[in-house]
Design a protein around this motif. Structure first.
Motif, PDB file in Angstrom:
ATOM      1  N   SER A  97     -74.419  66.133  39.237  1.00  0.00           N
ATOM      2  CA  SER A  97     -74.233  64.673  39.223  1.00  0.00           C
ATOM      3  C   SER A  97     -73.619  64.206  37.911  1.00  0.00           C
ATOM      4  O   SER A  97     -72.748  63.322  37.897  1.00  0.00           O
ATOM      5  N   LEU A  98     -74.073  64.800  36.802  1.00  0.00           N
ATOM      6  CA  LEU A  98     -73.512  64.405  35.502  1.00  0.00           C
ATOM      7  C   LEU A  98     -72.022  64.769  35.438  1.00  0.00           C
ATOM      8  O   LEU A  98     -71.202  63.976  34.974  1.00  0.00           O
ATOM      9  N   ALA A 109     -70.067  65.038  37.953  1.00  0.00           N
ATOM     10  CA  ALA A 109     -69.362  64.152  38.892  1.00  0.00           C
ATOM     11  C   ALA A 109     -69.031  62.813  38.230  1.00  0.00           C
ATOM     12  O   ALA A 109     -67.937  62.260  38.422  1.00  0.00           O
ATOM     13  N   MET A 110     -69.962  62.310  37.417  1.00  0.00           N
ATOM     14  CA  MET A 110     -69.677  61.046  36.710  1.00  0.00           C
ATOM     15  C   MET A 110     -68.554  61.233  35.695  1.00  0.00           C
ATOM     16  O   MET A 110     -67.723  60.344  35.503  1.00  0.00           O
ATOM     17  N   GLN A 111     -68.543  62.406  35.065  1.00  0.00           N
ATOM     18  CA  GLN A 111     -67.471  62.719  34.112  1.00  0.00           C
ATOM     19  C   GLN A 111     -66.120  62.769  34.836  1.00  0.00           C
ATOM     20  O   GLN A 111     -65.123  62.201  34.363  1.00  0.00           O
ATOM     21  N   ARG A 160     -65.322  61.260  37.590  1.00  0.00           N
ATOM     22  CA  ARG A 160     -64.903  59.927  38.027  1.00  0.00           C
ATOM     23  C   ARG A 160     -64.310  59.115  36.876  1.00  0.00           C
ATOM     24  O   ARG A 160     -63.342  58.371  37.060  1.00  0.00           O
ATOM     25  N   LEU A 161     -64.887  59.288  35.672  1.00  0.00           N
ATOM     26  CA  LEU A 161     -64.318  58.588  34.508  1.00  0.00           C
ATOM     27  C   LEU A 161     -62.848  58.965  34.343  1.00  0.00           C
ATOM     28  O   LEU A 161     -61.991  58.119  34.092  1.00  0.00           O
ATOM     29  N   SER A 211     -69.769  63.170  45.422  1.00  0.00           N
ATOM     30  CA  SER A 211     -68.547  62.408  45.184  1.00  0.00           C
ATOM     31  C   SER A 211     -68.460  61.939  43.736  1.00  0.00           C
ATOM     32  O   SER A 211     -69.432  61.398  43.211  1.00  0.00           O
ATOM     33  N   PRO A 212     -67.309  62.153  43.062  1.00  0.00           N
ATOM     34  CA  PRO A 212     -66.034  62.592  43.630  1.00  0.00           C
ATOM     35  C   PRO A 212     -65.831  64.110  43.728  1.00  0.00           C
ATOM     36  O   PRO A 212     -64.720  64.526  44.074  1.00  0.00           O
TER      37      PRO A 212
END
Lengths: 146, 352
Positions: free
Chosen positions: B140-141, B143-145, B147-148, B196-197
């Protein structure tokens, strides 16, 4: 010959001490228990939430607390289709980096949302408090979309 | 200062589940092959031994001590351990040699990740007050990276799919790879999102296995009569544990480590980058300033198999292989630890 008595001793696996969270993290948790959120000013003036004890760039000890808002903006997120057992929700949800109003640095927490398309970078969210607040990060149960 | 060289490298096959094979049994065949390659009889023939592993994978304090059984530590040996990828055990061994306390060292790393739920186990390496109690998993971490980067237009999903496609293709020539084959970027993009993503193919697999390296002073390597590659530079840097205060679209610590390791003092023919997620290979390639002249992850990298606590050492070993085979004159190996490329080690290897 009778069966010898089995020696017995109750044992609980765990730490036998309590640890103080100190003046910075402790203050943040105490505020959470009272349903307030505070950040701290970094050396360059940025407001960091949750507060850190030391500035990661200058190593300066930080002490200037700032109350921040309970609403904020999604900086990034990950959509969890299949929550894991340890996760805070058992239905699909988002992990997100959320920049609270008055903060300059995003924090990581979860967002309850109906589906992935409801969540977007830049969307506004607000805190949902746990029914009972005890001074843990999980006093913020989650965030919800505004 | 004495020059230090790598003289041997071996890795087990990356497997998704080693079954009943325990950690010692994962390590022993790798050590046997390493001793054979370095023409050593046992760990008694090196001055120092250092290992890298993570007790959280076994779920027991001091679990790493059992790994020493793979060495046969009687009569006593000089031994140490890092609760890190074994690339940092190599770093410690270099310090030991530099201090004049050893002329040779055996380094090994091992991880059996399959019994646990690795992304959740890794959540416990995070900030113990703010993040670990939330059980934020490693995928999840990442994935956030990703998306940024996507949001800022720094990468596209196709760029990520191309990294996966090249990894799978390169891995076909790596006998130890877990995932290899002809996968086009279109095939990857056709997959539905997993977290996602990220798609599943953007994430490294969970693998069980071990790897080992022998290093020695150049004098010792010559005395042994073994082919070797010189470690011309090594440096590691770490960023803050506060993810919100990092620029997650860049890897400042990798760039700094590369500068201090002297990476830019010459041409880089080959680079092995520890990128557990496809977008992270792009971050690292950019942070290191690598261009067309560099072959990136010819082994397939960790997207083709991720031996926790050993894959960083394997990156160094893979560059060593390319240099002693004559495919490359000079190369760079990168190792990472922590969420979203928090801590990075860069090693520069050169032909003798």
């Amino acid at each position: 010959m009778s069966q010898p008595d089995v020696l017995n001793q109750a044992f609980e696996l765990g730490f036998t001490y309590t640890r103080s969270t100190g003046p910075v993290i402790g203050r943040f948790f105490t505020e959470l228990r009272n349903r307030n959120i505070v950040g701290i000013k970094a050396s360059d003036g940025r407001v960091v939430v949750p507060p850190m004890e030391y500035d990661p760039d200058t190593a300066e000890e930080l002490s200037e607390f700032v109350e921040v808002g309970q609403q904020g903006e999604i900086v990034s997120f990950a959509w969890v289709k299949e929550p894991r057992e340890a996760h805070p929700m058992d239905v699909p949800f988002a992990w997100a980096m959320i920049k609270l109003d008055g903060a300059d640095v995003p924090m990581v927490h979860c967002i309850a949302a109906a589906n992935e398309s409801a969540v977007a970078t830049g969307a506004r969210v607000q805190v949902v408090w746990a029914d009972e607040t005890i001074g843990y990060i999980t006093d913020i149960r989650c965030f919800e979309l505004l | 200062m004495k020059d230090i060289a790598i003289v041997a490298y071996q890795q087990s096959d990356g497997v998704s589940d080693a079954g009943a094979v325990n950690e010692v049994e994962l390590i022993m065949p790798v050590l046997d092959r390493t001793f054979e390659q370095a023409r050593l009889d046992s760990a008694q023939d090196v001055d120092f031994v250092c290992s890298g592993s993570c007790d959280y994978l076994q779920g027991a304090a001091f679990a790493f001590v059992a790994g020493v059984d793979a060495l046969g530590a009687v009569p006593p040996i000089k031994e140490s351990h890092v609760e890190m990828d074994a690339a940092w055990a190599l770093y410690e061994s270099i310090l030991k040699i530099r201090m004049g306390h050893a002329d040779s060292a055996l380094i090994y790393g091992f991880g059996k990740s399959s019994p646990g739920e690795l992304p959740i186990v890794l959540s416990q390496q995070l900030d113990p007050y703010y993040l670990a109690p939330q059980w934020v998993d490693s995928i999840s971490l990442a994935a956030m990276q990703a998306r940024l980067m996507l949001d800022q237009g720094l990468i596209t999903e196709r760029d990520m799919a191309e990294v996966v496609s090249r990894s799978r293709r390169n891995a076909r020539s790596n006998p130890h790879a877990q995932l290899a084959g002809d996968v086009s970027p279109e095939d990857v993009l056709a997959q539905e999102t997993y977290l996602s993503p990220l798609r599943k193919a953007d994430c490294c697999p969970v693998s069980d296995g071990a790897s080992a390296v022998v290093i020695a002073t150049v004098e010792k390597a010559k005395e042994w009569g073994l082919p070797y590659a010189i470690i011309s530079g090594i440096d590691h840097r770490i960023e803050t544990h506060n993810l919100g205060m990092r620029d997650l679209t860049d890897s400042v610590s990798t760039r700094t480590a590369a500068e201090h390791a002297g990476m830019h003092d010459g041409k880089v023919d080959v680079a092995e980058l520890y990128a557990p997620f496809s977008h992270q290979e792009i971050i690292l390639t950019r942070a290191l300033g690598l261009g067309e002249e560099t072959s990136i992850n010819p082994s397939g990298g960790v997207l083709a198999g991720n031996l926790m606590m050993a894959s960083g050492l394997s990156r160094i070993g893979e560059v060593f292989n390319r240099i002693v085979s004559g495919e490359a004159q000079r190369g760079v190996a990168h190792t990472t630890s922590g969420p979203c490329l928090q801590h990075n080690l860069v090693t520069v290897l050169e032909k003798a």
